[in-house]
Design a protein around this motif. Structure first.
Motif, mmCIF file in Angstrom:
data_model
loop_
_atom_site.group_PDB
_atom_site.id
_atom_site.type_symbol
_atom_site.label_atom_id
_atom_site.label_comp_id
_atom_site.label_asym_id
_atom_site.label_seq_id
_atom_site.Cartn_x
_atom_site.Cartn_y
_atom_site.Cartn_z
ATOM 1 N N PHE A 133 -17.745 -3.169 -13.689
ATOM 2 C CA PHE A 133 -18.479 -3.018 -14.963
ATOM 3 C C PHE A 133 -19.948 -3.371 -14.769
ATOM 4 C CE2 PHE A 133 -20.384 -5.086 -18.639
ATOM 5 C CZ PHE A 133 -20.243 -4.111 -19.615
ATOM 6 N N LEU A 134 -20.197 -4.473 -14.072
ATOM 7 C CA LEU A 134 -21.567 -4.964 -13.924
ATOM 8 C C LEU A 134 -22.442 -3.967 -13.159
ATOM 9 C CD1 LEU A 134 -22.920 -7.463 -15.012
ATOM 10 C CD2 LEU A 134 -22.587 -8.573 -12.801
ATOM 11 N N ILE A 135 -21.883 -3.358 -12.101
ATOM 12 C CA ILE A 135 -22.661 -2.376 -11.329
ATOM 13 C C ILE A 135 -22.944 -1.141 -12.193
ATOM 14 C CG2 ILE A 135 -22.645 -0.822 -9.342
ATOM 15 C CD1 ILE A 135 -20.924 -2.936 -7.886
ATOM 16 N N GLY A 136 -21.908 -0.643 -12.879
ATOM 17 C CA GLY A 136 -22.078 0.540 -13.729
ATOM 18 C C GLY A 136 -23.091 0.304 -14.834
ATOM 19 N N PHE A 137 -22.987 -0.860 -15.489
ATOM 20 C CA PHE A 137 -23.893 -1.151 -16.608
ATOM 21 C C PHE A 137 -25.323 -1.369 -16.123
ATOM 22 C CE2 PHE A 137 -26.041 -4.154 -19.452
ATOM 23 C CZ PHE A 137 -26.041 -3.388 -20.613
ATOM 24 N N ARG A 138 -25.479 -2.121 -15.035
ATOM 25 C CA ARG A 138 -26.846 -2.393 -14.541
ATOM 26 C C ARG A 138 -27.512 -1.129 -13.998
ATOM 27 N NH1 ARG A 138 -27.036 -8.516 -11.932
ATOM 28 N NH2 ARG A 138 -27.004 -9.567 -13.965
ATOM 29 N N GLY A 139 -26.712 -0.232 -13.428
ATOM 30 C CA GLY A 139 -27.260 1.064 -13.016
ATOM 31 C C GLY A 139 -27.788 1.830 -14.223
ATOM 32 N N GLY A 140 -27.020 1.826 -15.314
ATOM 33 C CA GLY A 140 -27.463 2.484 -16.542
ATOM 34 C C GLY A 140 -28.664 1.792 -17.160
ATOM 35 N N ALA A 141 -28.725 0.459 -17.018
ATOM 36 C CA ALA A 141 -29.814 -0.318 -17.622
ATOM 37 C C ALA A 141 -31.172 0.020 -17.001
ATOM 38 C CB ALA A 141 -29.536 -1.810 -17.475
ATOM 39 N N VAL A 142 -31.176 0.394 -15.719
ATOM 40 C CA VAL A 142 -32.440 0.797 -15.084
ATOM 41 C C VAL A 142 -33.033 1.981 -15.853
ATOM 42 C CG1 VAL A 142 -33.499 1.721 -12.988
ATOM 43 C CG2 VAL A 142 -31.745 -0.052 -12.821
ATOM 44 N N MET A 143 -32.156 2.935 -16.190
ATOM 45 C CA MET A 143 -32.604 4.104 -16.967
ATOM 46 C C MET A 143 -33.106 3.677 -18.341
ATOM 47 S SD MET A 143 -32.817 7.408 -16.891
ATOM 48 C CE MET A 143 -32.832 8.853 -17.918
ATOM 49 N N GLY A 144 -32.369 2.793 -19.010
ATOM 50 C CA GLY A 144 -32.759 2.337 -20.344
ATOM 51 C C GLY A 144 -34.125 1.687 -20.358
ATOM 52 N N LEU A 145 -34.365 0.791 -19.399
ATOM 53 C CA LEU A 145 -35.644 0.080 -19.338
ATOM 54 C C LEU A 145 -36.801 1.018 -18.987
ATOM 55 C CD1 LEU A 145 -34.324 -3.072 -17.454
ATOM 56 C CD2 LEU A 145 -35.174 -3.032 -19.809
ATOM 57 N N LEU A 146 -36.540 1.964 -18.073
ATOM 58 C CA LEU A 146 -37.596 2.902 -17.679
ATOM 59 C C LEU A 146 -38.009 3.813 -18.825
ATOM 60 C CD1 LEU A 146 -36.520 4.022 -14.112
ATOM 61 C CD2 LEU A 146 -38.663 2.933 -14.729
ATOM 62 N N VAL A 147 -37.020 4.329 -19.558
ATOM 63 C CA VAL A 147 -37.310 5.265 -20.646
ATOM 64 C C VAL A 147 -38.161 4.593 -21.719
ATOM 65 C CG1 VAL A 147 -36.255 6.492 -22.594
ATOM 66 C CG2 VAL A 147 -35.357 6.807 -20.298
ATOM 67 N N VAL A 148 -37.747 3.393 -22.142
ATOM 68 C CA VAL A 148 -38.480 2.711 -23.207
ATOM 69 C C VAL A 148 -39.832 2.225 -22.700
ATOM 70 C CG1 VAL A 148 -38.375 0.917 -24.965
ATOM 71 C CG2 VAL A 148 -36.286 2.009 -24.211
ATOM 72 N N GLY A 149 -39.861 1.729 -21.460
ATOM 73 C CA GLY A 149 -41.132 1.296 -20.883
ATOM 74 C C GLY A 149 -42.125 2.444 -20.782
ATOM 75 N N CYS A 150 -41.665 3.610 -20.314
ATOM 76 C CA CYS A 150 -42.549 4.782 -20.193
ATOM 77 C C CYS A 150 -43.039 5.251 -21.562
ATOM 78 C CB CYS A 150 -41.825 5.933 -19.485
ATOM 79 S SG CYS A 150 -41.653 5.711 -17.696
ATOM 80 N N SER A 151 -42.156 5.218 -22.572
ATOM 81 C CA SER A 151 -42.575 5.690 -23.900
ATOM 82 C C SER A 151 -43.615 4.751 -24.507
ATOM 83 C CB SER A 151 -41.367 5.852 -24.831
ATOM 84 O OG SER A 151 -40.704 4.635 -25.035
ATOM 85 N N LEU A 152 -43.402 3.433 -24.406
ATOM 86 C CA LEU A 152 -44.376 2.472 -24.948
ATOM 87 C C LEU A 152 -45.699 2.552 -24.168
ATOM 88 C CD1 LEU A 152 -45.159 0.198 -26.855
ATOM 89 C CD2 LEU A 152 -43.960 -1.421 -25.357
#
Length: 695
Positions: A133-152
């Protein structure tokens, strides 16, 4: 108050740096996890190569489109270059290109991390639920942080450099146009492969979902990445940028207090990103825990942190209004409630999915009929939620003065999307664990590991359905506020032309009603074009799979030396998706321009109203019915209603293949389509004022 705004520009860039640093740490952590199974390494490499090939070819096509669009913007927007300020036209074109580039970068890096995470998640599933679970979620979290960081980063940089919120609409259009085509292309690719693999494998041959004998199985895994990681990432990048852009356009147009209102938009975006970072860092599942519960709990924790932080900011900073805080809080809470109602209709532990699974025992017609019916019913709570949040936000902010009511709606959209970093992390988790489940089967990791991966995958399906409902609802609020931004932009042009300003859109006006009827039809035609794209492409792939089973000796029997030609299926999915992705998006943009040049701003107001209402209804129906059919199939495969190989199973698989393009191609693309036409309308508003036939 200008100094306060400067503070928030600085804090925006600092928060983006923190988000990028944390994303880089998570990426290194995922990469450090061991992968030793030779078969998994081989298949992971094939998935990575297929995803990169598709993205490269798709981005090449989109780069050509973006170049043409940038030239058109340079010449015509915000005013024809020979009539307006040349600096504004250049700024708009550069902002447009920046929007497309940042959206593309976020999608590309998301793919890179997802393809690193899938094999590692599969092997970690041998040790149990918690590490996988931790690997799957943290892999997805990289995308989440990048998308919001790039938009801001993009929004803050454009406004800081130009000081003109109208230029932000160009940046937002860049993000939206790339998202529209990326979501459509990725959706056509992934569902071409998924439908073909299911129909030939499960229904015709009765072989498991991710059996390596099936030539479409690698294309299916590639599709999970290009559709559900890159495509959904671009989609939510677009929604987040559009929500901030519309709020900032309206904030800058308000008389007095503009700096306060702009500061408040950036403050809430910053705090939403910080809340998501905290939520991601604390996400855990117990050794025998429930992954769905863990993902939802992280969302609720992030929501609570955001509400507390924004309330504190409202107390601390001068000029921040509790009414505006209330509007954003309503938007966020309604988003969570919509997620919960979506969960009720799509979770396989809830009664609706069980009813559709039971109906499947009577044949595929009943699977489809029950799924369509519950899909339509499921749209009502979300539509009511969007309507209520818009109404409450409007009434809360109306006493603040002219223009504040619509600004309140835009802040409700900002509030709903404030935790988008967590939402994307949950969403990107889905395709990673879906791939991991397939890799566990192809790598021969045993039934217990596959069961663990199935549990992770089921949670991913449920949470993906929730995030789709959430993103469509957020797009609904965003486009209502973009309607306000369109009025603001159109009124500037009307004032310059010495004409009467728009105060609202009267549907009894034949010009407005003309726009309403055409606008309402566009999402249906757009959906049909995408689903037909999947249909035509899947038929070609099914023929290719049949050819391989006939012509490759021993493939059907699973002999050691019989290797399927996976690359042929990947190529069919890629070439078909590239061919089909442009027409549907162009149709929406051209229809908007035709209506505007015929009926002017009033017709466009009606067009947007029809497009919003029809688009939201169809998008919610398609996303929820597709998720419902998918989990009904998984419920039957778990041993209920006769289990795998039963008549109920075959009927449920057919329901799932109907639902695949609903939930992963057309449904989530519609919210991008309504955002794109809203932005096109705002950008071209001055052209509609000066050059329309009847306006």
């Amino acid at each position: 108050m200008e100094s306060q705004l400067s503070l928030f520009y600085g804090l925006s860039f600092l928060t983006v740096a923190i988000a990028f640093a944390f994303a880089f740490y998570l990426y290194l952590w995922v990469k450090k996890q061991k992968t030793t199974n030779a078969k998994i390494q081989e298949v992971s490499a094939l998935i990575k190569e297929g995803a990169n090939t598709f993205m490269r070819r798709e981005y090449l096509v989109l780069a050509k489109f973006a170049l043409v669009a940038a030239i058109v913007i340079l010449v015509l927007l915000p005013m024809p270059i020979w009539q307006g300020n040349i600096i504004d036209n250049i700024s708009m074109a550069i902002a447009y290109i920046a929007g497309t580039v940042l959206s593309a970068i976020a999608g590309k890096i998301g793919i890179m991390v997802a393809t690193h995470s899938n094999g590692r998640t599969a092997e970690a599933a041998q040790k149990g639920l918690k590490p996988a679970f931790l690997i799957g979620f943290r892999g997805g979290a990289v995308m989440g942080l990048l998308v919001v960081g790039c938009s801001l980063l993009g929004v803050a940089a454009v406004l800081w450099i130009t000081g003109n919120s109208s230029i932000l609409l160009g940046f937002s259009f860049g993000a939206s146009s790339l998202a529209l085509f990326a979501k459509a292309g990725g959706g056509i690719f992934t569902k071409t492969a998924d439908v073909s693999a299911d129909l030939t494998g499960k229904v015709e041959l009765g072989i498991p979902e991710d059996d390596p004998r099936n030539p479409a199985v690698i294309a299916d895994n590639v599709g999970d990445n290009v559709g559900d990681v890159a495509g959904m990432g671009a989609d939510l990048f677009d929604s987040n940028v559009a929500a901030m852009a519309s709020a900032l356009v309206l904030a800058q147009s308000l008389a007095g207090g503009a700096y306060n209102n702009i500061s408040m938009v950036f403050c809430y975006a910053i705090l939403g990103l910080l809340a998501s970072i905290i939520g991601i860092a604390t996400a855990r599942v117990g050794k025998n825990g429930n992954p769905t519960h863990a993902l939802n709990s992280s969302t609720y924790v992030t929501t609570a942190i955001f509400l507390v932080l924004t309330a504190l900011a409202t107390v601390v900073f001068d000029g921040f209004s509790w009414r505006i805080w209330g509007a954003s809080a309503v938007g966020l809470l309604v988003g969570v409630v919509i997620g919960i109602t979506t969960d009720y209709f799509t979770d396989d532990t809830k009664p609706i999915v069980k009813k559709v699974a039971h109906a499947s025992s009577s044949g595929p017609a009943f699977t489809v009929l029950s799924g369509v019916s519950y899909g339509f019913i499921s749209a009502l709570p979300a539509m009511v939620g969007i309507a209520l949040s818009a109404l409450v936000a409007y009434k809360l902010c109306e006493p603040m003065g002219a223009g504040y009511a619509i600004f309140g709606i835009s802040m409700a959209a900002v509030g709903m999307l404030s935790i988008v970093g967590m939402i994307i992390s949950n969403d990107a988790y889905g395709p990673i664990v879906d791939n991991a489940r397939g890799l566990a089967e192809m790598g021969g990791l045993g039934d217990e590991t596959i069961r663990t991966a199935d549990e992770l995958d089921s949670a991913g399906n449920t949470v993906k359905a929730i995030t789709k409902g959430f993103s469509i609802s957020a797009a609904g609020l965003t486009v209502i506020s973009l309607l306000g931004a369109f009025m603001s932009e159109a009124n500037d042009a009307l004032a310059a032309a010495g004409r009467e300003l728009i105060t609202g859109f009267d549907i009894m006006s034949p010009t407005v009603f003309f726009g309403v009827l055409i606008g309402a039809a566009i999402p249906a035609v757009f959906s049909a074009m995408l689903i037909l794209g999947v249909d035509k492409n899947a038929q070609r792939m099914v023929q290719e799979i049949h050819r391989q089973f006939v012509e490759i000796p021993g493939l059907k029997e699973g002999k050691e030396d019989a290797k399927p030609e996976y690359g042929k299926c990947i190529d069919i999915a890629t070439s078909g998706a590239i061919r089909e992705l442009i027409p549907a998006g162009l149709m929406s943009i051209i229809a908007t321009l035709i209506v505007g040049f015929i009926g002017g701003p009033l017709a466009i107001g009606g067009f947007l109203l029809g497009n919003i209402v029809s688009g939201l209804l169809i998008a919610l129906f398609m996303s929820n019915s597709g998720g419902l059919w998918d989990n009904a199939k998984k419920y039957v495969e778990s041993g209920e209603e006769g289990g795998k190989g039963s008549e109920a199973h075959k009927a449920a698989v057919i329901g799932d293949t109907v639902g695949d393009p609903f939930k992963d191609t057309a449904g989530p693309s519609i919210n991008t389509q309504i955002t794109v036409v809203s932005l096109v309308s705002s950008l071209a508003s001055s052209l509609f004022v000066w050059f329309s036939i009847l306006g």
